[in-house]
Scaffold this motif. Structure first.
Motif, PDB file in Angstrom:
ATOM      1  N   ARG A  87      58.613  31.557  16.002  1.00  0.00           N
ATOM      2  CA  ARG A  87      58.490  32.566  14.944  1.00  0.00           C
ATOM      3  C   ARG A  87      58.959  33.933  15.443  1.00  0.00           C
ATOM      4  N   ALA A  88      58.560  34.277  16.690  1.00  0.00           N
ATOM      5  CA  ALA A  88      58.960  35.573  17.245  1.00  0.00           C
ATOM      6  C   ALA A  88      60.472  35.660  17.390  1.00  0.00           C
ATOM      7  N   LEU A  89      61.079  34.608  17.944  1.00  0.00           N
ATOM      8  CA  LEU A  89      62.528  34.611  18.152  1.00  0.00           C
ATOM      9  C   LEU A  89      63.274  34.540  16.828  1.00  0.00           C
ATOM     10  N   LEU A  90      62.722  33.814  15.858  1.00  0.00           N
ATOM     11  CA  LEU A  90      63.379  33.708  14.549  1.00  0.00           C
ATOM     12  C   LEU A  90      63.480  35.073  13.877  1.00  0.00           C
ATOM     13  N   ASN A  91      62.425  35.903  13.999  1.00  0.00           N
ATOM     14  CA  ASN A  91      62.487  37.255  13.439  1.00  0.00           C
ATOM     15  C   ASN A  91      63.662  38.036  14.012  1.00  0.00           C
ATOM     16  N   ILE A  92      63.853  37.939  15.342  1.00  0.00           N
ATOM     17  CA  ILE A  92      64.945  38.651  16.004  1.00  0.00           C
ATOM     18  C   ILE A  92      66.295  38.113  15.541  1.00  0.00           C
ATOM     19  N   LEU A  93      66.434  36.787  15.493  1.00  0.00           N
ATOM     20  CA  LEU A  93      67.718  36.168  15.151  1.00  0.00           C
ATOM     21  C   LEU A  93      68.118  36.463  13.704  1.00  0.00           C
ATOM     22  N   LEU A  94      67.152  36.400  12.793  1.00  0.00           N
ATOM     23  CA  LEU A  94      67.482  36.691  11.387  1.00  0.00           C
ATOM     24  C   LEU A  94      67.885  38.154  11.216  1.00  0.00           C
ATOM     25  N   ASN A  95      67.244  39.052  11.942  1.00  0.00           N
ATOM     26  CA  ASN A  95      67.653  40.464  11.912  1.00  0.00           C
ATOM     27  C   ASN A  95      69.073  40.620  12.438  1.00  0.00           C
ATOM     28  N   ALA A  96      69.413  39.848  13.500  1.00  0.00           N
ATOM     29  CA  ALA A  96      70.765  39.911  14.064  1.00  0.00           C
ATOM     30  C   ALA A  96      71.802  39.423  13.065  1.00  0.00           C
ATOM     31  N   VAL A  97      71.464  38.360  12.325  1.00  0.00           N
ATOM     32  CA  VAL A  97      72.394  37.842  11.297  1.00  0.00           C
ATOM     33  C   VAL A  97      72.613  38.889  10.218  1.00  0.00           C
ATOM     34  N   GLN A  98      71.529  39.550   9.797  1.00  0.00           N
ATOM     35  CA  GLN A  98      71.644  40.567   8.747  1.00  0.00           C
ATOM     36  C   GLN A  98      72.442  41.784   9.222  1.00  0.00           C
ATOM     37  N   ALA A  99      72.331  42.119  10.524  1.00  0.00           N
ATOM     38  CA  ALA A  99      73.019  43.305  11.040  1.00  0.00           C
ATOM     39  C   ALA A  99      74.474  43.030  11.400  1.00  0.00           C
ATOM     40  N   SER A 100      74.846  41.769  11.567  1.00  0.00           N
ATOM     41  CA  SER A 100      76.193  41.430  12.038  1.00  0.00           C
ATOM     42  C   SER A 100      77.201  41.430  10.897  1.00  0.00           C
ATOM     43  N   PRO A 101      78.415  41.904  11.142  1.00  0.00           N
ATOM     44  CA  PRO A 101      79.471  41.809  10.132  1.00  0.00           C
ATOM     45  C   PRO A 101      79.956  40.361   9.994  1.00  0.00           C
TER      46      PRO A 101
ATOM     47  N   GLU B 184      78.900  47.490  25.267  1.00  0.00           N
ATOM     48  CA  GLU B 184      80.150  47.100  24.608  1.00  0.00           C
ATOM     49  C   GLU B 184      80.012  47.049  23.091  1.00  0.00           C
ATOM     50  N   GLY B 185      78.912  47.554  22.559  1.00  0.00           N
ATOM     51  CA  GLY B 185      78.719  47.594  21.115  1.00  0.00           C
ATOM     52  C   GLY B 185      77.686  46.590  20.650  1.00  0.00           C
ATOM     53  N   GLY B 186      77.029  46.918  19.525  1.00  0.00           N
ATOM     54  CA  GLY B 186      76.015  46.028  18.981  1.00  0.00           C
ATOM     55  C   GLY B 186      74.648  46.280  19.587  1.00  0.00           C
ATOM     56  N   ALA B 187      73.656  45.600  19.012  1.00  0.00           N
ATOM     57  CA  ALA B 187      72.280  45.735  19.484  1.00  0.00           C
ATOM     58  C   ALA B 187      71.934  44.578  20.409  1.00  0.00           C
ATOM     59  N   LEU B 188      71.007  44.848  21.351  1.00  0.00           N
ATOM     60  CA  LEU B 188      70.549  43.837  22.301  1.00  0.00           C
ATOM     61  C   LEU B 188      69.026  43.825  22.278  1.00  0.00           C
ATOM     62  N   PHE B 189      68.438  42.679  21.886  1.00  0.00           N
ATOM     63  CA  PHE B 189      66.995  42.477  21.919  1.00  0.00           C
ATOM     64  C   PHE B 189      66.675  41.494  23.037  1.00  0.00           C
TER      65      PHE B 189
ATOM     66  N   GLN C 118      58.638  36.347  38.832  1.00  0.00           N
ATOM     67  CA  GLN C 118      59.745  35.740  38.090  1.00  0.00           C
ATOM     68  C   GLN C 118      59.525  35.878  36.589  1.00  0.00           C
ATOM     69  N   TRP C 119      60.634  36.118  35.891  1.00  0.00           N
ATOM     70  CA  TRP C 119      60.590  36.321  34.447  1.00  0.00           C
ATOM     71  C   TRP C 119      61.663  35.472  33.763  1.00  0.00           C
ATOM     72  N   VAL C 120      61.292  34.925  32.602  1.00  0.00           N
ATOM     73  CA  VAL C 120      62.279  34.297  31.725  1.00  0.00           C
ATOM     74  C   VAL C 120      62.672  35.334  30.684  1.00  0.00           C
ATOM     75  N   CYS C 121      63.969  35.588  30.583  1.00  0.00           N
ATOM     76  CA  CYS C 121      64.464  36.580  29.627  1.00  0.00           C
ATOM     77  C   CYS C 121      65.356  35.872  28.601  1.00  0.00           C
ATOM     78  N   VAL C 122      65.030  36.045  27.326  1.00  0.00           N
ATOM     79  CA  VAL C 122      65.854  35.508  26.237  1.00  0.00           C
ATOM     80  C   VAL C 122      66.472  36.705  25.515  1.00  0.00           C
ATOM     81  N   CYS C 123      67.795  36.832  25.590  1.00  0.00           N
ATOM     82  CA  CYS C 123      68.506  37.971  25.015  1.00  0.00           C
ATOM     83  C   CYS C 123      69.246  37.550  23.758  1.00  0.00           C
ATOM     84  N   VAL C 124      69.215  38.420  22.760  1.00  0.00           N
ATOM     85  CA  VAL C 124      69.966  38.212  21.516  1.00  0.00           C
ATOM     86  C   VAL C 124      70.848  39.438  21.315  1.00  0.00           C
TER      87      VAL C 124
ATOM     88  N   VAL D 127      58.698  42.631  24.415  1.00  0.00           N
ATOM     89  CA  VAL D 127      60.024  42.595  23.802  1.00  0.00           C
ATOM     90  C   VAL D 127      60.568  44.015  23.786  1.00  0.00           C
ATOM     91  N   GLY D 128      61.853  44.153  24.059  1.00  0.00           N
ATOM     92  CA  GLY D 128      62.487  45.465  24.070  1.00  0.00           C
ATOM     93  C   GLY D 128      63.836  45.424  23.389  1.00  0.00           C
TER      94      GLY D 128
END
Length: 619
Positions: free
Chosen positions: A495-509, A604-609, A546-552, A597-598
């Motif tokens: 659910r947390a990652l889906l919120n980020i991904l759907l926002n990315a789809v909406q923000a992307s051209p 190089e352009g665009g947003a990074l979550f 150690q950290w697991v990082c998932v970037c969008v 989350v940050g």
């Protein structure tokens, strides 16, 4: 305390080890010199023989070679020419060979006419090269008389340039005798030198009292209060034992001041009466972000000129001998850096003031935690209120939804009324979604974690996102850099990652790309990766290794700088539609897992979550 074993004599060790090194150098240098000399002389002799062969070939008429016969004057003329060149060059023999290697004529008349030259067969390659038109020399080879010989070859050409014969010049490599004599003399000379070296080393061995002088000077500095003095322990003899004991003594003395200071988590700074920094421990360097080499021994104004707020507090302490008790200093606002400072005078043995001690601690993380606690308490209160209101609203909403369904059935024939009732039902559904989001946000996040592979959870979610992205022809790419298995509440993380991904789809051209990357970082690697990206403030547990990082990353317009700090604030949104709770819920889920989350703008352009999850150490 470590033990040091005393044995041996320094003079005996000095002589034996030096002579051993001398013998090695003698053999290595002698062998190398012999080899270089042999190769040099061999090359020079080959070049000389080739030059004589070329001279001989130049004085012979190639067109007359086919007519050579011992019974004719031409043969004697050729032989006379070779004899003259032999006499001038002091060669052993000069001969002319046909293309099959048979002697046509030679200066010493040692060969019969058309007798095969057996010397050629000892190294046939140079003769073949000469037949092909190239002047060259043979290797060194021994003959029956025990001497070493070498032959130089050069082609003889006729008027058309065709090779019709080969001139060979044979000479004795007498330089080998000289080389052998040179090697013998070098060896004898080396032995004499080694004997002299051993005698001199033994006679002047007592002059190696220098290490003891070094110990005396170091002891004087220790008596003056400098416990950092160390001397080299270079051997396990008398001097080595003394140096070892000296180092043990100074190490124990130093552990009572410097080692304790360096192990403290608080920053300690000491300034003497000349306003120069004499002590600056590791914690101080880390808190202030300064290099100790650029601080120690320098005046305070020069050492801390890059920190005006700290320098303004420090100068009155040094110049006016004032004191501080728990004073907060804001070193910088962006990024936020707060320290708490207190000071005390440093006194000598007789109670005289000899400097000023400044003790300070980093309060930044504490202030951030306090701020977050206040926000959490505030949001908890709002959440409780929102939950109560939501429950009260939901009951009449359910009744209203039921009434609209009844009305829809009764006004089937009236199109206008049916449209009005449909609008009412839509608005009720929107209101119900708002209430549901309020309840989700207000409800404490309970984590039911199970051991899962993070990449598998992400891959299971991507089909839902790609279905949404296909409407804008956006490509969603997943990069799995490291395998990472950890306890995780899969549904909440999805659910947390889906919120980020759907926002990315909406923000992307349209027709762009969204990158999803999962990677494992060590604590040091994560800090180095995050530093240049300037993420929105994060409160990660800095003790996790150690950290697991998932970037969008999307290819949209990016994030406005003024919005970066407010992105995860409840009810904040930049969309015309939405309630501003999606990213807040995402942050709650990550915090419930011990992560965060940050967001940042990609260079190089665009947003990074980035979603950060701590890896628990494996047992």
């Amino acid at each position: 305390m470590a033990n040091f074993t005393f044995r041996g004599s320094i003079q005996a060790e000095l002589v034996s080890r030096t002579l051993f090194v001398g013998i090695i150098i003698l053999f290595v240098y002698g062998g190398f010199s012999y080899y270089i000399s042999k190769e040099t002389f061999d090359g020079e002799m080959g070049e000389r023989l080739v030059a004589i062969a070329r001279l001989s070939a130049g004085q012979l008429k190639g067109e007359w070679i086919p007519f050579l016969n011992p019974g004719v004057q031409l043969y004697k003329s050729f032989q006379q020419t070779l004899v003259e060149i032999q006499g001038q060059s002091q060669a052993k023999d000069i001969f002319v060979l046909d293309n099959e290697g048979r002697v046509l004529v030679d200066a010493k008349n040692d060969y019969q006419f058309r007798e095969t030259n057996w010397l050629k067969d000892l190294d046939p390659e140079p003769f073949q090269k000469a037949r092909a038109g190239q002047s060259t020399a043979s290797i060194l080879f021994p003959e029956n008389d025990g001497s070493i010989y070498k032959i130089g070859y050069s082609p003889v050409r006729d008027g058309s340039g065709t090779v019709v014969a080969v001139v060979g010049v044979e000479a004795s490599a007498k330089f080998m005798d000289g080389l052998n004599e040179f090697a013998r003399i070098l060896f004898i000379f080396g032995l004499v030198c080694l004997a002299l070296m051993g005698g001199l080393l033994y006679a002047f061995g007592r002059r190696f009292i220098a290490p003891i002088e070094e110990l005396a000077l170091a002891s004087q500095r220790v008596s003056d209060g400098d416990f950092s003095q160390r001397v080299r322990v270079s051997a396990n003899n008398e001097i080595g034992a003394l140096a070892f004991a000296f180092n043990e003594m100074t190490q124990r003395l130093e552990s009572h001041n410097e080692y304790i200071l360096e192990s403290m988590s608080n920053g300690i700074l000491v300034v003497d009466l000349k306003e120069k920094v004499t002590t600056f421990n590791k914690a101080a360097a880390s808190i202030l972000g300064l290099n100790p080499d650029k601080v120690l021994g320098r005046p305070v104004e020069q050492a801390f000129g890059s920190l005006p707020a700290f320098l303004a507090i420090l100068l009155p302490l040094v110049k006016k001998e004032e004191s501080l008790i728990d004073t907060e200093v804001y070193l910088s606002e962006e990024p936020l850096k707060i320290i708490r400072v207190r000071s005390a005078p440093v006194t000598g043995a007789e109670g005289r003031r000899i400097g000023t001690e400044v003790l300070f601690t980093d309060e930044t993380q504490l202030r951030r935690l306090e701020s977050r606690i206040k926000v959490s308490e505030k949001m908890a209160t709002i959440g409780e209120l929102a939950a109560g209101i939501a429950h009260e609203i939901r009951n009449p909403l359910a009744a209203m939804k039921g009434f609209t369904e009844i009305l829809q059935k009764r006004v089937k024939e009236d199109a206008g009324a049916r449209e009005i009732v449909t609008d009412i039902a839509t608005e009720i559904e929107i209101l119900n979604k708002i209430v549901t989001n309020f309840l989700v946000f207000a409800k404490p996040t309970a984590v039911e974690a199970h051991e899962v592979e993070v990449a598998e959870v992400i891959e299971g979610l991507l089909p839902l996102v790609r279905k949404e992205a296909d409407t804008k022809k956006i490509k969603v790419v997943f990069h799995r850099k490291n395998p990472a298995s950890m306890p995780l509440d899969s549904e909440q993380f999805r659910r947390a990652l889906l919120n980020i991904l759907l926002n990315a789809v909406q923000a992307s051209p349209a027709k762009s790309e969204i990158e999803v990357t999962q990677k494992l970082y060590s604590r040091k690697e994560l800090a180095a990766w995050m530093k240049p990206l300037e993420f929105s403030p994060l409160l990660l547990n800095r003790t996790v290794n150690q950290w697991v990082c998932v970037c969008v990353r999307d290819r949209g317009p990016g994030l406005a700088p003024e919005n970066l700090k407010k992105l995860f604030t409840p009810f904040f949104t930049t969309k015309t539609e939405g309630f501003g709770l999606g990213l807040s819920i995402t942050k709650k889920i990550l915090e419930a897992h011990g992560g965060d989350v940050g967001a940042a703008n990609h260079p190089e352009g665009g947003a990074l979550f980035a979603l950060f999850l701590p890896m628990a150490p494996k047992n």
